[in-house]
Design a protein around this motif. Structure first.
Motif, PDB file in Angstrom:
ATOM      1  N   GLU A 108       0.836  -1.202   0.000  1.00 43.04           N
ATOM      2  CA  GLU A 108       0.000   0.000   0.000  1.00 43.04           C
ATOM      3  C   GLU A 108       0.876   1.259   0.000  1.00 43.04           C
ATOM      4  O   GLU A 108       0.597   2.220  -0.712  1.00 43.04           O
ATOM      5  N   ALA A 109       1.934   1.226   0.804  1.00 45.81           N
ATOM      6  CA  ALA A 109       2.849   2.373   0.840  1.00 45.81           C
ATOM      7  C   ALA A 109       3.542   2.553  -0.504  1.00 45.81           C
ATOM      8  O   ALA A 109       3.748   3.686  -0.961  1.00 45.81           O
ATOM      9  N   VAL A 110       3.878   1.449  -1.158  1.00 46.57           N
ATOM     10  CA  VAL A 110       4.527   1.528  -2.472  1.00 46.57           C
ATOM     11  C   VAL A 110       3.583   2.171  -3.478  1.00 46.57           C
ATOM     12  O   VAL A 110       3.970   3.078  -4.224  1.00 46.57           O
ATOM     13  N   TRP A 111       2.321   1.705  -3.513  1.00 43.72           N
ATOM     14  CA  TRP A 111       1.418   2.286  -4.517  1.00 43.72           C
ATOM     15  C   TRP A 111       1.093   3.738  -4.215  1.00 43.72           C
ATOM     16  O   TRP A 111       0.923   4.538  -5.135  1.00 43.72           O
ATOM     17  N   ALA A 112       1.039   4.103  -2.942  1.00 40.67           N
ATOM     18  CA  ALA A 112       0.778   5.511  -2.612  1.00 40.67           C
ATOM     19  C   ALA A 112       1.922   6.400  -3.088  1.00 40.67           C
ATOM     20  O   ALA A 112       1.695   7.465  -3.675  1.00 40.67           O
ATOM     21  N   ALA A 113       3.149   5.956  -2.854  1.00 37.70           N
ATOM     22  CA  ALA A 113       4.308   6.731  -3.292  1.00 37.70           C
ATOM     23  C   ALA A 113       4.378   6.781  -4.817  1.00 37.70           C
ATOM     24  O   ALA A 113       4.667   7.830  -5.406  1.00 37.70           O
ATOM     25  N   ALA A 114       4.101   5.651  -5.460  1.00 30.90           N
ATOM     26  CA  ALA A 114       4.138   5.604  -6.923  1.00 30.90           C
ATOM     27  C   ALA A 114       3.039   6.477  -7.523  1.00 30.90           C
ATOM     28  O   ALA A 114       3.249   7.112  -8.558  1.00 30.90           O
ATOM     29  N   LEU A 115       1.886   6.509  -6.883  1.00 36.91           N
ATOM     30  CA  LEU A 115       0.795   7.346  -7.368  1.00 36.91           C
ATOM     31  C   LEU A 115       1.215   8.816  -7.379  1.00 36.91           C
ATOM     32  O   LEU A 115       0.994   9.528  -8.354  1.00 36.91           O
ATOM     33  N   GLY A 116       1.846   9.249  -6.303  1.00 32.35           N
ATOM     34  CA  GLY A 116       2.337  10.624  -6.260  1.00 32.35           C
ATOM     35  C   GLY A 116       3.401  10.887  -7.310  1.00 32.35           C
ATOM     36  O   GLY A 116       3.418  11.937  -7.954  1.00 32.35           O
TER      37      GLY A 116
ATOM     38  N   LEU B 189      -0.663  -1.841  -6.377  1.00 30.23           N
ATOM     39  CA  LEU B 189      -2.067  -1.760  -5.975  1.00 30.23           C
ATOM     40  C   LEU B 189      -2.731  -3.132  -6.087  1.00 30.23           C
ATOM     41  O   LEU B 189      -3.443  -3.564  -5.175  1.00 30.23           O
ATOM     42  N   SER B 190      -2.474  -3.821  -7.192  1.00 25.87           N
ATOM     43  CA  SER B 190      -3.053  -5.152  -7.385  1.00 25.87           C
ATOM     44  C   SER B 190      -2.582  -6.123  -6.313  1.00 25.87           C
ATOM     45  O   SER B 190      -3.385  -6.869  -5.732  1.00 25.87           O
ATOM     46  N   LEU B 191      -1.281  -6.126  -6.043  1.00 24.67           N
ATOM     47  CA  LEU B 191      -0.738  -7.017  -5.014  1.00 24.67           C
ATOM     48  C   LEU B 191      -1.279  -6.665  -3.629  1.00 24.67           C
ATOM     49  O   LEU B 191      -1.617  -7.553  -2.837  1.00 24.67           O
TER      50      LEU B 191
ATOM     51  N   TRP C   8      -3.858  -2.969   7.817  1.00 21.67           N
ATOM     52  CA  TRP C   8      -3.395  -2.682   6.454  1.00 21.67           C
ATOM     53  C   TRP C   8      -3.212  -1.182   6.248  1.00 21.67           C
ATOM     54  O   TRP C   8      -2.175  -0.729   5.777  1.00 21.67           O
ATOM     55  N   VAL C   9      -4.218  -0.411   6.634  1.00 25.00           N
ATOM     56  CA  VAL C   9      -4.144   1.050   6.492  1.00 25.00           C
ATOM     57  C   VAL C   9      -3.045   1.626   7.383  1.00 25.00           C
ATOM     58  O   VAL C   9      -2.292   2.502   6.967  1.00 25.00           O
ATOM     59  N   GLY C  10      -2.952   1.122   8.609  1.00 25.26           N
ATOM     60  CA  GLY C  10      -1.940   1.628   9.538  1.00 25.26           C
ATOM     61  C   GLY C  10      -0.530   1.425   9.031  1.00 25.26           C
ATOM     62  O   GLY C  10       0.305   2.336   9.077  1.00 25.26           O
ATOM     63  N   ILE C  11      -0.267   0.234   8.509  1.00 24.44           N
ATOM     64  CA  ILE C  11       1.066  -0.043   7.961  1.00 24.44           C
ATOM     65  C   ILE C  11       1.330   0.844   6.757  1.00 24.44           C
ATOM     66  O   ILE C  11       2.386   1.478   6.648  1.00 24.44           O
ATOM     67  N   GLY C  12       0.377   0.901   5.846  1.00 25.78           N
ATOM     68  CA  GLY C  12       0.549   1.703   4.642  1.00 25.78           C
ATOM     69  C   GLY C  12       0.729   3.175   4.939  1.00 25.78           C
ATOM     70  O   GLY C  12       1.609   3.839   4.390  1.00 25.78           O
ATOM     71  N   ALA C  13      -0.104   3.694   5.822  1.00 29.49           N
ATOM     72  CA  ALA C  13      -0.027   5.122   6.156  1.00 29.49           C
ATOM     73  C   ALA C  13       1.294   5.453   6.845  1.00 29.49           C
ATOM     74  O   ALA C  13       1.948   6.451   6.519  1.00 29.49           O
ATOM     75  N   THR C  14       1.689   4.625   7.784  1.00 25.98           N
ATOM     76  CA  THR C  14       2.935   4.871   8.513  1.00 25.98           C
ATOM     77  C   THR C  14       4.139   4.850   7.577  1.00 25.98           C
ATOM     78  O   THR C  14       4.979   5.756   7.608  1.00 25.98           O
ATOM     79  N   LEU C  15       4.218   3.834   6.743  1.00 23.31           N
ATOM     80  CA  LEU C  15       5.356   3.748   5.822  1.00 23.31           C
ATOM     81  C   LEU C  15       5.340   4.865   4.792  1.00 23.31           C
ATOM     82  O   LEU C  15       6.404   5.369   4.399  1.00 23.31           O
ATOM     83  N   THR C  16       4.152   5.278   4.359  1.00 19.65           N
ATOM     84  CA  THR C  16       4.063   6.379   3.399  1.00 19.65           C
ATOM     85  C   THR C  16       4.565   7.685   4.016  1.00 19.65           C
ATOM     86  O   THR C  16       5.307   8.439   3.378  1.00 19.65           O
ATOM     87  N   VAL C  17       4.200   7.933   5.259  1.00 19.21           N
ATOM     88  CA  VAL C  17       4.675   9.150   5.935  1.00 19.21           C
ATOM     89  C   VAL C  17       6.178   9.079   6.165  1.00 19.21           C
ATOM     90  O   VAL C  17       6.898  10.061   5.941  1.00 19.21           O
ATOM     91  N   ILE C  18       6.674   7.922   6.574  1.00 22.47           N
ATOM     92  CA  ILE C  18       8.118   7.765   6.772  1.00 22.47           C
ATOM     93  C   ILE C  18       8.854   7.988   5.454  1.00 22.47           C
ATOM     94  O   ILE C  18       9.906   8.642   5.418  1.00 22.47           O
ATOM     95  N   TRP C  19       8.309   7.481   4.355  1.00 22.73           N
ATOM     96  CA  TRP C  19       8.907   7.710   3.035  1.00 22.73           C
ATOM     97  C   TRP C  19       8.949   9.207   2.724  1.00 22.73           C
ATOM     98  O   TRP C  19       9.936   9.729   2.207  1.00 22.73           O
TER      99      TRP C  19
END
Length: 104
Positions: A13-21, A39-41, A62-73
């Motif tokens: 989730e963090a990967v797709w969020a970063a890639a989307l940006g 996103l598919s994975l 799922w959201v917590g992990i994705g959000a946390t890693l996205t902010v750290i990124w």
């Protein structure tokens, strides 16, 4: 096994969020392709994990992990400024996710 898949899905989730940006509105090919694959994975892993985990808990983790890693990124790349309050809120978020896992 479901928890491991869920954690990996949250990471995707963090990967797709970063890639989307980075895709700049789907105008850049490589980030757009990374977005679509991750996103598919991420969704497939979440869906699979939800077959054996409670829906609310699985989604929150799922959201917590994705959000946390996205902010750290964002901190690492310099897109966001790490402040004491932001870091403490991330710690609270991670603690909440761990708490949900413990009580489920």
């Amino acid at each position: 096994m479901a928890w491991l898949i869920l954690i990996l899905s949250g990471m995707f989730e963090a990967v797709w969020a970063a890639a989307l940006g980075a895709s700049h509105g789907f105008k850049r090919l490589v980030p757009t392709l990374i977005f679509l694959m991750s996103l598919s994975l991420s969704m497939a892993g979440l869906a699979w994990a939800m077959t054996s985990l409670p829906t609310g808990t699985a989604y929150a983790v799922w959201v917590g992990i994705g959000a946390t890693l996205t902010v750290i990124w964002g901190f690492v790349k310099g897109y966001e400024r790490p402040t004491i309050v932001r870091v403490l809120l991330l710690v609270l978020l991670v603690g909440s996710v761990i708490g949900l896992k413990v009580v489920s």
